[in-house]
Design an enzyme around this catalytic site. Structure first.
Site: not given
Ligand code: CTP
Length: 410
Positions: A206-209, A273
């Site tokens: 995943g990512n930090r968005s 993102a």
């Protein structure tokens, strides 16, 4: 300015207290005239306290002052909010059965109606005809905003946001009688949050968005009168009321949802993102650590570039559509943030690129933001900073200008 604020009998009457504040804080002298029904929603005491002026709804109060004549004649502007179907009908028929309708007949300055009602009432032939009658007489009638209504229904019928009514009212006094909310009648698709690419049933990349920026954009577009579709990947914040939500998890799901939604959208904003890569294989069962085997190696493959594909599909279908990308850049030893962003704008071919400077402590999950808007047309980069809501309002207002082919103000 002397303003008469007519308040109709609808649940949205409570929002008009904020509109009244905007007028008084801008230095205007406001007299509130509620209808009888409006006083069932918000009491006379509230209007008196907030306006600092006495409030009445009857022509038989203070008869010696002939209030309906005085108020109508003296008003530099009359604003009616919420303009209910009933009030619009009474005004269109020229009735004079309470202080507000009397005052409307006496008004010499500009008059603005901000409607609020259920979608069916707004679309009803009687209301349509009444609105046309009022507009034909030079009265400005805003289109209602789209979104969640009082019950479980949603659609056009929400009272436009107090700030938008305020802006419209001020524009009207400056002679701009054709004022409309900037995105009225437009459909805007916005992707938000971060995609998650599964490795196995319990793990993902995943990512930090956080989705905050995309959600703030959805609110700003909704408030600007647009019909909004939010394509929501993983978000830490709830989706706002009054927008249609399509939930997605992976980049491939987002691609499918975005291509479908784009088919009838005037604007597509890719604020999500999107993972550039996904695991080549997704295990059906949880990947276990075993002493007898080597540590697992995850092979990644490239995800399609959704933004680029949207631009290609638009080109093939020749539809007119504004496509907005986001660039999250850190800059590095090979180039600075703007240089990378300009190259990205060319590569992706979108119309506007909103550039964020990111790092683990910047932008992601934060409430404030500082951005630069780059345009394919080559106009000068536009800066905006503030809360994500303020930045979103700036982006949506720029989109409104682009749709109307107006150059942004310097
Ligand atoms: N985007 C997309 N599909 C992808 C990756 C990104 O549609 N597979 C969109 C994002 O929503 C954003 C824009 O492209 O609007 C820029 O994304 P970003 O990740 O910053 O750029 P990249 O294309 O990944 O370029 P780079 O890896 O060089 O930074």
């Amino acid at each position: 300015m002397r303003i008469v604020l007519g308040v109709g009998g609808g649940i949205a009457a409570y929002k008009v207290a904020s509109l009244l504040r905007l007028f008084t804080e801008a230095g205007h002298n406001v007299t509130v005239i509620p209808t009888e029904a409006a006083t069932r929603f918000v009491g006379v005491a509230t209007w008196e306290a907030l306006s600092g002026n006495p409030v009445s709804n009857s022509v038989f109060d203070d008869v010696h002052q002939v209030n309906h004549v005085r108020l109508g004649h003296e008003a530099d502007l009359v604003v009616v909010a919420p303009a209910t179907a009933d009030l619009i009908a009474r005004a269109a028929a020229g009735l004079a059965d309470d202080l507000l309708t009397n005052t409307l007949l006496m008004a010499r300055g500009p008059v603005l109606f901000a409607p609020a009602m259920h979608t069916e009432m707004w679309h009803n032939a009687a209301t349509r005809a009444n609105v046309e009658t009022l507009r034909g007489r030079g009265i400005a009638v805003l289109d209602p905003a789209s979104g969640r209504l009082t019950g479980t229904d949603s659609g056009p019928g929400r009272l436009p946001e107090p700030q938008d009514i305020f802006d419209a009212a001020i524009a009207l006094t400056q002679g701009q009688s054709d004022y409309q909310l900037p995105l009225a009648g437009r459909t805007v698709t916005i992707s938000a949050g971060g995609t998650r690419e599964p490795l196995d049933p319990v793990r993902f990349l995943g990512n930090r968005s956080s989705g905050k920026q995309g959600v703030a954009l959805a609110v700003a577009a909704r408030n600007a009168g647009a019909t909004v579709r939010l394509l929501a990947a993983h978000m830490d914040v709830p989706a706002p009321a009054g927008v249609e939500v399509v939930t997605v998890e992976t980049a491939l799901q987002l691609r499918e949802a975005a291509l479908a939604a784009a088919a009838d959208s005037d604007v597509v904003i890719m604020a999500a993102a999107v993972a550039d890569f996904r695991p080549a294989e997704i295990s059906d069962t949880k990947i276990k650590k075993r002493d007898d085997t080597a540590d697992p190696i995850i092979t990644l493959i490239r995800n399609p570039d959704i933004l680029q594909e949207l631009v290609e599909v638009r080109g093939m279908s020749r539809r007119s559509q504004l496509i907005v990308g986001f660039a999250a850049e850190t800059g590095d030893g090979h180039g600075d943030v703007l240089a990378y962003a300009e190259a990205k704008l060319k590569r992706k071919g979108c119309d506007l690129l909103v550039v964020n400077h990111v790092g683990t402590d910047k932008v992601f999950g934060q409430d404030t933001n500082s951005i630069v808007i780059l345009a394919r047309s080559g106009s000068d980069p536009q800066l905006a900073s503030g809360t994500k809501s303020e930045v979103s309002a700036a982006i949506i207002s720029r989109i409104g200008l682009e749709l109307n082919h107006v150059s942004p103000r310097a």
